[in-house]
Write an enzyme that holds these catalytic residues in place. Structure first.
Site, mmCIF file in Angstrom:
data_model
loop_
_atom_site.group_PDB
_atom_site.id
_atom_site.type_symbol
_atom_site.label_atom_id
_atom_site.label_comp_id
_atom_site.label_asym_id
_atom_site.label_seq_id
_atom_site.Cartn_x
_atom_site.Cartn_y
_atom_site.Cartn_z
ATOM 1 N N ARG A 89 -8.052 -10.449 21.432
ATOM 2 C CA ARG A 89 -9.495 -10.164 21.399
ATOM 3 C C ARG A 89 -10.020 -10.208 19.964
ATOM 4 O O ARG A 89 -11.151 -10.604 19.715
ATOM 5 C CB ARG A 89 -9.764 -8.797 22.019
ATOM 6 C CG ARG A 89 -9.417 -8.697 23.497
ATOM 7 C CD ARG A 89 -9.632 -7.287 24.015
ATOM 8 N NE ARG A 89 -9.315 -7.160 25.439
ATOM 9 C CZ ARG A 89 -8.126 -6.822 25.891
ATOM 10 N NH1 ARG A 89 -7.143 -6.569 25.054
ATOM 11 N NH2 ARG A 89 -7.904 -6.728 27.184
ATOM 12 N N ASP A 149 -9.365 -0.335 31.093
ATOM 13 C CA ASP A 149 -7.954 -0.055 30.805
ATOM 14 C C ASP A 149 -7.501 1.219 31.516
ATOM 15 O O ASP A 149 -6.386 1.291 32.043
ATOM 16 C CB ASP A 149 -7.742 0.102 29.295
ATOM 17 C CG ASP A 149 -8.328 -1.039 28.500
ATOM 18 O OD1 ASP A 149 -7.578 -1.931 28.096
ATOM 19 O OD2 ASP A 149 -9.555 -1.031 28.296
ATOM 20 N N ARG A 152 -6.943 0.432 35.093
ATOM 21 C CA ARG A 152 -5.665 -0.278 35.231
ATOM 22 C C ARG A 152 -4.489 0.701 35.158
ATOM 23 O O ARG A 152 -3.521 0.590 35.923
ATOM 24 C CB ARG A 152 -5.527 -1.319 34.128
ATOM 25 C CG ARG A 152 -6.388 -2.558 34.318
ATOM 26 C CD ARG A 152 -6.362 -3.447 33.088
ATOM 27 N NE ARG A 152 -7.042 -4.720 33.336
ATOM 28 C CZ ARG A 152 -7.563 -5.494 32.388
ATOM 29 N NH1 ARG A 152 -7.466 -5.129 31.114
ATOM 30 N NH2 ARG A 152 -8.160 -6.629 32.693
ATOM 31 N N HIS A 176 -9.923 -1.222 22.796
ATOM 32 C CA HIS A 176 -9.729 -2.006 24.019
ATOM 33 C C HIS A 176 -8.943 -3.240 23.600
ATOM 34 O O HIS A 176 -9.488 -4.297 23.299
ATOM 35 C CB HIS A 176 -11.078 -2.407 24.620
ATOM 36 C CG HIS A 176 -10.965 -3.378 25.765
ATOM 37 N ND1 HIS A 176 -10.214 -3.133 26.892
ATOM 38 C CD2 HIS A 176 -11.519 -4.611 25.946
ATOM 39 C CE1 HIS A 176 -10.309 -4.156 27.720
ATOM 40 N NE2 HIS A 176 -11.100 -5.075 27.163
#
Length: 314
Positions: A89, A149, A152, A176
Site C-alpha cells: 500500500r 482488518d 478479518r 492498515h
C-alpha cells in the site's frame, strides 16, 4: 437519521461502486452521487444501480461532477491508484498524493461542512494528506483505518474456534498495512481471553494461532489481489458500517484512522485505533490499556507512517 441524507462517492472503481451498492441496500441515503474521471464508467454504475430502484428504499443515484456533490453529508473518497500484485500500500503513496492535490480542493469547495471518509490506500497516509489539504478539523477527516482488518481478524478467529464472529471482541490497530498489530490483550470471547477460551474449550488448541492468524490477516488483501486483482466486497461493507455509525449518531467504537494528538505518546499521524464515531465524525480516541509489546509496536507503526509522510511529495 435525516431523511434527505446525501452521500457522494469519489471514484467509480471496484470499491466505489460496491460501496454505493452497499449503501443502497442498507437505505442509508436519499441521494448518492458518483464522481469519476471516467465519466462513462460513473454514469454506467449509476444507471445500473438505479435500475434496482423497485427493490430498495427510495434513493436517487446519479453520476456527475464535483459541483453535483454540493452539500453532501459525507464524501467517501475511493479514487486513486490501487496496489498491483507485488506492491505494498505504501508503494503507491506518491502516485495518489498528486491525485489528492487536485481532488481535495474541489471536494472542499462544494462541501465545506461534510465529513470526509478516505478509503483509498495507503489510507492512513492519504487521510493525513486530506486533513492537511482540506483545512477541516480532524474530527471531520477520517479514514477507514483497520475496520476491515478487525473484521478479518474476527472472522479468522471465528473459523479457528468455530463460533460466531459477532461474539468475538477484538481489534487490529495501527497502520492498515504491514505494520498492523493484533491487540491480543483486548481480545475476549464471552469475557474470556483467547488463551483462556483456548484452554477451556479447545482440547487440541495450541498457541501457534496467535502468530498464524495475525499474519493471515495482514496478508489477506495481497492474497485476494494476487487472485482477482482487487478487493471490494468486505471493504465496502466496512465503509457502510462507518457511514451507518455517523448518520445514526451511534457513538460506535470503530478502529477508524484517526489523528493522534498525544494519545499513547503519539502525535501528528493518522492510525487505526478504537474511536468513538458519531454524527460529528471522530468524537474521541479511546486510550485502551495495551500491553508493553503492543504499545511498542503501535509506536513503530506510527514511526513508519511518519517516515513515509516525510519522504512523500506533499
Amino acid at each position: 437519521m435525516d431523511k434527505r441524507t446525501k452521500i457522494s462517492i469519489i471514484g467509480a472503481g471496484f470499491v466505489g461502486s460496491t460501496t454505493a451498492y452497499a449503501l443502497m441496500l442498507e437505505g442509508l441515503a436519499s441521494e448518492i452521487v458518483i464522481v469519476d474521471i471516467n465519466k462513462d464508467k460513473a454514469m454506467a454504475e449509476a444507471m445500473d444501480l438505479s435500475h434496482g430502484a423497485a427493490f430498495v428504499k427510495p434513493v436517487n443515484i446519479i453520476s456527475g461532477e464535483y459541483e453535483d456533490t454540493k452539500d453532501s453529508d459525507i464524501v467517501i473518497i475511493t479514487a486513486g491508484i490501487g496496489p498491483k500484485p507485488g506492491e505494498t500500500r505504501l508503494d503507491i503513496i506518491n502516485k495518489n498524493i498528486s491525485i489528492f492535490k487536485t481532488m481535495i480542493p474541489q471536494i472542499v469547495k462544494y462541501n465545506p461542512n461534510a465529513i470526509l471518509l478516505v478509503v483509498s490506500n495507503p489510507v492512513d497516509v492519504l487521510t493525513y494528506i486530506t486533513y492537511k489539504l482540506s483545512g477541516f478539523p480532524s474530527s471531520r477527516v477520517i479514514g477507514s483505518g483497520t475496520v476491515l482488518d478487525t473484521s478479518r481478524f474476527r472472522y479468522m478467529l471465528s473459523e479457528h474456534f468455530n463460533i460466531d464472529a459477532r461474539n468475538i471482541h477484538t481489534y487490529i490497530i495501527g497502520e492498515h498495512g504491514d505494520s498492523e498489530i493484533a491487540a491480543w490483550s483486548l481480545t475476549n470471547i464471552a469475557g474470556m481471553s483467547a488463551d483462556e477460551y483456548c484452554l477451556k474449550m479447545c482440547a487440541n488448541c495450541d498457541s501457534s494461532f496467535k502468530n498464524s492468524i495475525p499474519e493471515a490477516v495482514k496478508n489477506a488483501a495481497y492474497e485476494i489481489l494476487n487472485r482477482k486483482g482487487y478487493t471490494n466486497y468486505a471493504v465496502a461493507l466496512a465503509v457502510r458500517r462507518i457511514v451507518e455509525a455517523i448518520l445514526r449518531d451511534e457513538n460506535a467504537i470503530l478502529t477508524i484512522s484517526s489523528l493522534f494528538t498525544g494519545q499513547y505518546g503519539i502525535d501528528d499521524v493518522y492510525l487505526g485505533i478504537p474511536t468513538v464515531v458519531g454524527k460529528a465524525g471522530a468524537k474521541n480516541i479511546l486510550e485502551v490499556s495495551l500491553n508493553e509489546e503492543e504499545s511498542s509496536k503501535l509506536h513503530e507503526s506510527a514511526g513508519i507512517l511518519k517516515e513515509y509522510i516525510l519522504k512523500s511529495d506533499i
